[in-house]
Every structure is written in structure tokens, then in C-alpha cells.
Design a protein around this motif. Structure first.
Motif, PDB file in Angstrom:
ATOM      1  N   GLU A 164      -5.285  -6.251   0.125  1.00  0.00           N
ATOM      2  CA  GLU A 164      -4.446  -5.813   1.236  1.00  0.00           C
ATOM      3  C   GLU A 164      -3.534  -6.926   1.729  1.00  0.00           C
ATOM      4  O   GLU A 164      -3.946  -8.050   1.957  1.00  0.00           O
ATOM      5  CB  GLU A 164      -5.316  -5.339   2.397  1.00  0.00           C
ATOM      6  CG  GLU A 164      -4.509  -4.789   3.557  1.00  0.00           C
ATOM      7  CD  GLU A 164      -5.393  -4.290   4.678  1.00  0.00           C
ATOM      8  OE1 GLU A 164      -4.843  -3.913   5.718  1.00  0.00           O
ATOM      9  OE2 GLU A 164      -6.621  -4.302   4.493  1.00  0.00           O
ATOM     10  N   GLY A 205      -2.253  -1.308  -4.335  1.00  0.00           N
ATOM     11  CA  GLY A 205      -3.602  -1.025  -3.864  1.00  0.00           C
ATOM     12  C   GLY A 205      -4.593  -2.146  -4.018  1.00  0.00           C
ATOM     13  O   GLY A 205      -5.762  -2.002  -3.686  1.00  0.00           O
ATOM     14  N   GLU A 221       0.821  -1.205   0.000  1.00  0.00           N
ATOM     15  CA  GLU A 221       0.000   0.000   0.000  1.00  0.00           C
ATOM     16  C   GLU A 221       0.862   1.265   0.000  1.00  0.00           C
ATOM     17  O   GLU A 221       0.458   2.303  -0.512  1.00  0.00           O
ATOM     18  CB  GLU A 221      -0.942   0.001   1.211  1.00  0.00           C
ATOM     19  CG  GLU A 221      -1.743  -1.280   1.380  1.00  0.00           C
ATOM     20  CD  GLU A 221      -2.478  -1.681   0.111  1.00  0.00           C
ATOM     21  OE1 GLU A 221      -3.002  -0.799  -0.576  1.00  0.00           O
ATOM     22  OE2 GLU A 221      -2.527  -2.884  -0.193  1.00  0.00           O
ATOM     23  N   GLU A 222       2.032   1.177   0.594  1.00  0.00           N
ATOM     24  CA  GLU A 222       3.000   2.272   0.590  1.00  0.00           C
ATOM     25  C   GLU A 222       4.338   1.674   0.156  1.00  0.00           C
ATOM     26  O   GLU A 222       5.204   1.407   0.980  1.00  0.00           O
ATOM     27  CB  GLU A 222       3.128   2.892   1.973  1.00  0.00           C
ATOM     28  CG  GLU A 222       1.867   3.535   2.510  1.00  0.00           C
ATOM     29  CD  GLU A 222       2.079   4.115   3.894  1.00  0.00           C
ATOM     30  OE1 GLU A 222       2.914   5.026   4.020  1.00  0.00           O
ATOM     31  OE2 GLU A 222       1.431   3.630   4.834  1.00  0.00           O
TER      32      GLU A 222
END
Length: 214
Positions: free
Chosen positions: A212, A209, A20-21
């Protein structure tokens, strides 16, 4: 050995997941996975497994090795430890020549024609380890190949190594890490395909994205 080392790296947090990051490498590539093999040096039990594994790779694939050369900086400690275990001399190759003293790039005694194995911590696009091999070849060494802890197995890296005629053998690889991470509950099983998609084409960031990762 591949799964054993993968489990060991995961157990000490040497492999991190953050889709996600994403982590950004020096090359600019965005990656959902980061491997910090320096952590093996502060985890004695894992360090023992890694050094024993690297020793086995050298003995198996490069039994004629006369000198071990670590990459700067991450490969230096591993080359020193494995060299000690095998009774072989070691040195290391700087990323660039010193601007003082003898202006060495290669540290340690290296004679023309000596058979050298390069010790690296990880291989991604292959550029840095090829630079090390080139420096050793320019100095007259006979580079037998490379041993490393981890390889991403990216096509760019594989192609570069093949073009430079550099052989590498790693203790574990990206595909095994991803599968073991799923098996051990570090990520969801569905995320394995997502990670492999990154490995197959790092330029395609469509994996970011989706689904998860824990």
C-alpha cells in the motif's frame, strides 16, 4: 535541480500516487502516478522555480534558440513566461489545424529556418511532442530540441524520441520523483521499486495492489 523541482511538485500536489485505483491515461495505460503540472501556474513560488529552471535548460542546451514554441495546451503558458524572461518570441502548436479562419496549426510568427525550442510540460510515451516537432519541421523550422518539466523516462518514449531525432531535457524525472517522495514521506520506501517496475514496463500491471502506498 532534479530533486528541487521534484520536491516543489510534490509540495503542491502536482504529483499524485494512487496504485490501488490507478489513473488511466488517454493512451489507456494504467499508472500509479499522475503528474498535473498545470498546478504550477497557480503556485507562484513553484512556478518561479519551474520557469527559471526551463530558462536554464534553454540557455544551457540550446543557446542559439530564436523562438520558443509551446505544446497545446499545457506548454503554452510556460513557453510564454520563459520567452518573456529570455526576450524571445513565442508561439504554440495546436493539436490539429483550425477549421476556420486561416486554418493555422502553428500560432505565432515562424519563419523558415528559424531555430526553435519546444516547451512541453511532461513526456510519457513521446507521441504528442513528436507530432509538434513534425509540424514545426514541416513548416521549415530548425527544431533544436525540447525542454520539459517532467519525463517518465519510459523506454517507448525514449525510443520514439531517438527515432525521430528529437532531443529532450527535463527538469526532473520519474525516478527522482519516486525517490524524493519516499525520502519526504509521501510513499513508503519499499514502494519505490513498485513504481519503477511500472516505469520499466507499463504493460505489466503486476504492481497493482502490492504494498500500500500512502
Amino acid at each position: 535541480m532534479e530533486r528541487k523541482i521534484a520536491k516543489a511538485l510534490l509540495s503542491i500536489g502536482a504529483v499524485g500516487f494512487r496504485p490501488e485505483e490507478p489513473f488511466t491515461w488517454a493512451s489507456g495505460i494504467k499508472s500509479p502516478v499522475y503528474c498535473d503540472n498545470r498546478l504550477t501556474l497557480t503556485a507562484p513560488a513553484v512556478r518561479d522555480q519551474v520557469e527559471a529552471g526551463l530558462k536554464t535548460l534553454v540557455e544551457t542546451y540550446y543557446p542559439d534558440a530564436e523562438v520558443l514554441m509551446g505544446t497545446s495546451t499545457a506548454g503554452i503558458a510556460h513557453a510564454a513566461i520563459v520567452g518573456h524572461m529570455m526576450g524571445l518570441p513565442m508561439g504554440y502548436v495546436r493539436s490539429g489545424a483550425k477549421d476556420h479562419g486561416r486554418q493555422n496549426r502553428i500560432e505565432g510568427k515562424l519563419l523558415p529556418g528559424q531555430k526553435v525550442v519546444v516547451v512541453e510540460d511532461l513526456i510519457s510515451t513521446g507521441g504528442s511532442v513528436i507530432e509538434v516537432v513534425d509540424a514545426l519541421r514541416e513548416a521549415g523550422a530548425q527544431v533544436l530540441g525540447v525542454v520539459s518539466i517532467f519525463t517518465y523516462g519510459m523506454q517507448k518514449g525514449l525510443s520514439r524520441l531517438a527515432e525521430a531525432q528529437v532531443e529532450n531535457h527535463s527538469l526532473t524525472n520519474f525516478d527522482v520523483i519516486a525517490q524524493v517522495a519516499a525520502d519526504e514521506g509521501y510513499i513508503a520506501p519499499a514502494d519505490v521499486a513498485r513504481l519503477i517496475a511500472f516505469r520499466n514496463n507499463p504493460a505489466d500491471e503486476s504492481w497493482i495492489g502490492k504494498n500500500e502506498v500512502k
